[in-house]
Design an enzyme around this catalytic site. Structure first.
Site, short mmCIF file in Angstrom:
data_model
loop_
_atom_site.label_atom_id
_atom_site.label_comp_id
_atom_site.label_asym_id
_atom_site.label_seq_id
_atom_site.Cartn_x
_atom_site.Cartn_y
_atom_site.Cartn_z
N SER A 98 0.83 -1.19 0.00
CA SER A 98 0.00 0.00 0.00
C SER A 98 0.88 1.26 0.00
O SER A 98 1.69 1.44 -0.90
CB SER A 98 -0.94 -0.05 1.21
OG SER A 98 -1.93 0.93 1.14
N HIS A 123 -2.39 -1.27 -4.41
CA HIS A 123 -3.85 -1.36 -4.56
C HIS A 123 -4.44 0.05 -4.48
O HIS A 123 -3.76 1.00 -4.17
CB HIS A 123 -4.47 -2.28 -3.51
CG HIS A 123 -4.31 -1.81 -2.09
ND1 HIS A 123 -4.79 -2.51 -1.01
CD2 HIS A 123 -3.73 -0.69 -1.56
CE1 HIS A 123 -4.51 -1.86 0.11
NE2 HIS A 123 -3.88 -0.75 -0.20
#
Length: 201
Positions: A98, A123
């Site tokens: 992330s 993501h």
């Protein structure tokens, strides 16, 4: 309570004790080794600014082992990395997921590394909000703005088309170091300090 090792060094005035992270900071090494949140982000930003003030021409090494966290906190670190004069080399140890992966690829081009068995994940941002329908709509629009911003940053640092980045980040996208290198998140996979020194020449 987590235990932080103490390093004791002899000086001309006797012994001096450092926690391990402060001692490594003397070597211009910064650790991003937990969830990215406001308090830790402020500490990382302060370390970056301190090292710039100490020597604006000397490289900084950022070691990343993070599951990600709060986007705004991560962007505070990212923006400071881009703002300061020293080059910031990044190295993934364990995981860079992330926001951790954005910090990894946001390092100086040619100085973004991964150890052989690390995992990297990208993501789209997620969020949850309770309240009035209008407020929920406002927060949803803000999340979409952040999604577009992150896509643009990944596109910039990986030198990939924005459309490809958008598609790649629709779901949790885990990568091996080899896959991350092919994607453009890192420049080299290193197995020893000797290899890193050779690449730095």
């Amino acid at each position: 309570m987590s235990y932080v090792p103490i390093v004791i060094e002899p000086t001309s005035r006797g012994e001096r004790a450092y926690d391990i992270y402060s001692r490594l900071l003397k070597e211009r090494i910064i650790f991003v080794c937990s969830t990215v949140e406001d308090h830790m982000a402020n500490l990382i930003v302060a370390q970056l600014l301190f090292l710039e003030a100490e020597n604006p021409k000397k490289d900084i090494y950022m070691y990343i082992n993070s599951p990600g966290g709060v986007v705004t906190a991560g962007l505070a670190i990212y923006d400071t990395m881009q703002y300061i004069k020293p080059k910031v080399a990044t190295l993934c140890i364990g995981q860079a997921c992330s926001m951790g992966s954005l910090l990894l690829c946001g390092g100086e081009k040619g100085m973004r590394y991964s150890l052989p068995h690390s995992r990297i994940m990208i993501h789209q941002p997620s969020g949850g909000y309770k309240g009035q329908a209008t407020d929920i709509e406002i927060h949803a629009q803000e999340t979409l703005k952040i999604k577009r911003l992150l896509n643009e940053l990944y596109s910039k640092h990986t030198e990939q088309e924005l459309q490809h980045i958008e598609k790649s980040m629709e779901r949790d996208n885990f990568m091996s170091p080899e896959e991350a290198k092919k994607f453009g998140l890192v420049d080299n996979i290193i197995s020893s300090r000797d290899v890193m020194a050779l690449l730095a020449k």
